[in-house]
Design an enzyme around this catalytic site. Structure first.
Site, PDB file in Angstrom:
ATOM      1  CB  THR A 135      -0.914  -0.001   1.242  1.00  0.00           C
ATOM      2  OG1 THR A 135      -1.638  -1.229   1.251  1.00  0.00           O
ATOM      3  CG2 THR A 135      -1.881   1.166   1.225  1.00  0.00           C
ATOM      4  N   PRO A 137       0.562   5.854  -0.366  1.00  0.00           N
ATOM      5  CG  PRO A 137       1.824   7.659   0.425  1.00  0.00           C
ATOM      6  CD  PRO A 137       1.949   6.280  -0.155  1.00  0.00           C
ATOM      7  CG  ASN A 138      -1.168   9.378  -4.039  1.00  0.00           C
ATOM      8  OD1 ASN A 138      -2.093   9.874  -3.404  1.00  0.00           O
ATOM      9  ND2 ASN A 138       0.009   9.970  -4.172  1.00  0.00           N
ATOM     10  CG  HIS A 347     -20.701  -7.185  27.769  1.00  0.00           C
ATOM     11  ND1 HIS A 347     -20.782  -8.226  26.884  1.00  0.00           N
ATOM     12  CD2 HIS A 347     -19.724  -7.545  28.655  1.00  0.00           C
ATOM     13  CE1 HIS A 347     -19.886  -9.159  27.205  1.00  0.00           C
ATOM     14  NE2 HIS A 347     -19.251  -8.770  28.278  1.00  0.00           N
ATOM     15  N   GLY A 348     -24.514  -4.270  27.526  1.00  0.00           N
ATOM     16  CA  GLY A 348     -25.099  -2.981  27.873  1.00  0.00           C
ATOM     17  C   GLY A 348     -24.023  -1.933  28.107  1.00  0.00           C
ATOM     18  CD  GLU A 372      -3.810  -9.899   4.282  1.00  0.00           C
ATOM     19  OE1 GLU A 372      -4.020 -10.835   3.505  1.00  0.00           O
ATOM     20  OE2 GLU A 372      -3.145 -10.012   5.322  1.00  0.00           O
ATOM     21  CB  THR A 374     -12.002  -2.449   1.075  1.00  0.00           C
ATOM     22  OG1 THR A 374     -12.270  -2.430  -0.343  1.00  0.00           O
ATOM     23  CG2 THR A 374     -10.900  -1.448   1.402  1.00  0.00           C
TER      24      THR A 374
END
Ligand SMILES: Cc1cc2nc3c(=O)[nH]c(=O)nc-3n(C[C@H](O)[C@H](O)[C@H](O)COP(=O)(O)OP(=O)(O)OC[C@H]3O[C@@H](n4cnc5c(N)ncnc54)[C@H](O)[C@@H]3O)c2cc1C
Lengths: 389, 270
Positions: A135, A137-138, A347-348, A372, A374
């Protein structure tokens, strides 16, 4: 060593070896991993000691041949190990999975003998951790849009660019990453490289704070005229994208297992709490509304497990498994989200606090829908498979 | 020199913490429909044996012997994963019909046949199911070996001698035991080891030989129900604990003591 035999031991059709590995990892997960889970999440601390212990147990290269220091187990045993770890601590399971299926596995599949001796044997034996850099940034879902470049200069490649969100980045010694060796050739211009932390021109950048998986390290890989020997090219030039995509097919089985583990862990906690918590004079597990939530969680967790085990078995049998791996990953991710959400519901208000682990499961589960590939990408992969018939 | 041989006896038992009241009927604990585990004290027996092996050096060997249903094979394999060198399962329906006397005969016969030069036999002091604590001492008697029960620790002095620590109601006792000898372990202070993947893969490749009375040269007349001197007749759940009484002595201590004595007399405690 807990020498337990599960009554339901044959329910999943596991071999004796798979059951023994499951019991061994479960034992380790409960005794060593679970007690640290909350603390490492709170402090965003990577638990080095856990990984040293896992190396000692021989878990770090579980599905890799023992000729390279691995465990020699099959891929389902490995998926089960991820599941058992995730059941108590998803962060630990994620770092383990990234190391094993994204680094050990592609090295065992695509590296040459010299590279295997030099790098695979170290990661598979657990001497050091591995990290996988795809991966950028672009270039996220569109990994083919890789912008990091690698230019051949004599015996070396010179790399420039950056990789982000890389699991284990700050603790790894062995890295594999993709870079563009031929501009304009599309994904066929992308190559894969293996290299070490001390590579000249390579450095680690800042890391972001995460929503979940906080006990799993991640970071940025920075290449500023990084000098990587030509012999560190993995496989053939221009084949890197293909190798990395094939790696993700297998990796998705382990992210599916991660989802199953989170869902099972959330169910474990919810079952226990529902029987202990009393309101209106009885345990809340006696209310049908709570029972229905528990029933859904159990059913969906089992269904997800079947998909994951099925994909792993196809892989072991040498059959195509890409579609099944995507289905398993996608389904298990959504089950993990739903189960951890229901666990909080059961569990509230207590479930909304940090005093109970279910909120951690909820935050951790979200990664499964992103890492891995979406959920949208998984649906695209599945559609592509079924439309081509 | 033949290796320094240690034999560990382990038993598969039902996990009694998971037994449901409705499973407690008939004349014995169920062997199906409940998780089966290695008898917890036997895990300490195995751990003790592995520690003794490490202390004795490279020549030492740990052999596991279990008597039980064929389904116990998987649990026996796990002892290999944990570090045992070899394991045998005495499995024949006739074995299962006996009591501690016939079991002790079978086990001592197995030891003589399978590991004739054994120096130490390690047991758990009690089993979760039978809980009679007799098997180890009876085997020692049949072998004419020394024996100690409720042991907490054992260390090798030399290849002929052990130091053994027992825990009793009076406190800790230390013994020097001339080998060969039987030690029966309770929960020890040391941690049990976790099997590693190498061990698991080795265990998976190891065949656990199933042994019948004939293969062990046992006298048919001495095996199983033939020599059993006791027979379990009935099993039923423990009655649920009922709440006691609370006697408040803050206002009138004498009245409270009288009340307490009356209550204890009534319940035949005094
Ligand atoms: C905890 C964590 C660990 C990670 N570890 C690693 C690692 O070790 N190595 C590594 O290389 N990466 C790693 N990643 C990165 C991860 O693989 C990417 O985040 C993921 O592939 C998505 O890319 P992106 O973040 O750029 O999102 P984008 O690709 O920008 O996606 C944004 C949104 O657009 C949607 N979308 C994108 N394209 C399409 C399309 N064609 N059709 C429909 N919807 C689309 C996506 O589904 C998503 O909803 C990690 C991420 C996380 C969160």
């Amino acid at each position: 060593m807990t020498l337990t035999i599960d009554v339901a031991r044959d329910k999943w059709g596991l071999t004796e070896e798979q059951r023994m590995i499951r019991d061994m990892v479960r034992d380790f997960a409960v005794s060593k991993v679970e007690p640290r889970a909350s603390e490492i999440d709170k402090n965003c601390r990577f638990p080095v000691e856990t990984f040293e212990e896992m190396a000692e147990l021989g878990l770090m290269g579980l599905p890799i041949s023992d000729a390279y220091g691995g465990g020699g187990a099959d891929y389902l045993s490995y998926a089960i190990a991820v599941e058992e770890l995730a059941r108590v601590c998803a962060s630990t399971a994620l770092s383990f999975a990234a190391h094993t299926s994204l680094v050990c596995l592609p090295l065992s599949m695509f590296a040459n003998e010299a590279q295997k001796q030099k790098y695979l044997s170290r990661v598979a034996s657990g001497q050091c951790l591995g990290a996988y850099g795809l991966t950028e940034p672009n270039a996220g879902s569109d990994a083919g849009g890789t912008q990091t470049t690698a230019v051949r200069q004599g015996d070396h490649y010179i790399l420039n660019g950056a990789k982000i969100f890389i699991t284990n980045a700050n603790y790894a010694d062995v890295f594999i990453a993709t870079a563009l060796t031929e501009k304009g050739a599309g994904t066929k211009g992308i190559s894969a490289f293996v290299f070490e932390k001390n590579t000249p021109g390579f450095s680690l950048g800042a890391k972001d704070e995460k929503l979940g998986m906080r006990g799993s390290d991640w970071g940025t890989l920075q290449f500023d005229n990084a000098v990587i020997p030509a012999e560190n090219l993995v496989g053939e030039e221009g084949q890197g994208f293909k190798y990395f995509m094939q790696t993700l097919d297998s990796g998705r089985i382990s992210i599916g297992a991660l989802g199953v583990g989170i869902a099972q862990g959330a169910l474990d906690k919810a079952l226990q709490y529902a029987q202990e918590r009393k309101q209106f004079g009885k345990a809340i597990s006696e209310f049908q509304a709570i029972q229905f939530m528990l029933a859904d969680m159990a059913m969906e967790t089992e269904a997800a497990r079947h998909l994951v085990y099925n994909a792993a078995r196809l892989k072991i049998a040498g059959q195509p498994f890409g579609k099944e791996a995507s289905m398993a990953k996608l389904f298990a991710s959504e089950v993990a989200m739903k189960a951890s959400s229901l666990a909080i519901q059961i569990h509230g208000g207590y479930g909304y606090t940090k005093d109970f682990p279910v909120e951690r499961y909820y935050r951790d589960a979200k990664l499964c829908e992103i890492g891995e590939g979406t959920s949208e990408i998984q649906r695209m992969v599945i559609a592509r498979h079924i439309l081509k018939g | 020199m033949s290796p320094f041989n240690i034999v560990v006896f382990v038993k598969q038992v039902p996990d009694n913490t998971k037994l449901k009241p409705e499973q407690l009927t008939g004349n014995s604990l169920p062997k199906e429909g409940v998780d089966m585990i290695v008898n917890p004290f036997d895990e300490y027996a195995l751990e003790t044996a592995l520690r003794l092996k490490e202390a004795a050096g490279a020549e030492a060997q740990v052999t596991v012997i279990s008597l039980g249903a064929a389904s116990a094979k998987e649990i026996v394999k796990k002892t290999i994963a944990a570090g045992a060198d070899a394991a045998y399962l005495l499995s024949d329906p006739v074995f299962l019909s006996g009591d501690s006397t016939s079991v002790a005969y079978a086990l001592s016969g197995a030891l003589k046949q399978l590991v004739p030069d054994a120096k130490i036999a390690v047991f758990g002091t009690l089993s979760l199911d039978a809980s009679d604590g007799q098997t180890g001492p009876k085997v020692a008697e049949l072998l004419d070996w020394a024996s100690l029960t409720t042991c907490k620790n054992a260390e090798i002095v030399d290849l002929e001698t052990l130091n053994v620590w027992r825990e009793t109601e009076r406190g800790i006792e230390q013994y020097t035991m001339a080998l060969p000898g039987v030690i029966c372990m309770m929960k020890c202070d040391y941690e049990l080891r976790t099997a590693n993947i190498k061990g698991v893969m080795k265990a998976n490749k190891t065949e656990i030989p199933l042994k019948t009375p004939a293969e062990l040269a046992l006298e048919p007349a001495l095996v199983g129900a033939a020599v059993a001197t006791s027979q379990s007749e009935n099993v039923w759940p423990r009655p649920a604990k009922t709440a006691g009484i609370k006697v408040d002595g803050s206002a009138d201590a004498k009245a409270a003591v009288d009340k307490l004595i009356a209550y204890l007399r009534e319940n035949k405690v005094l």
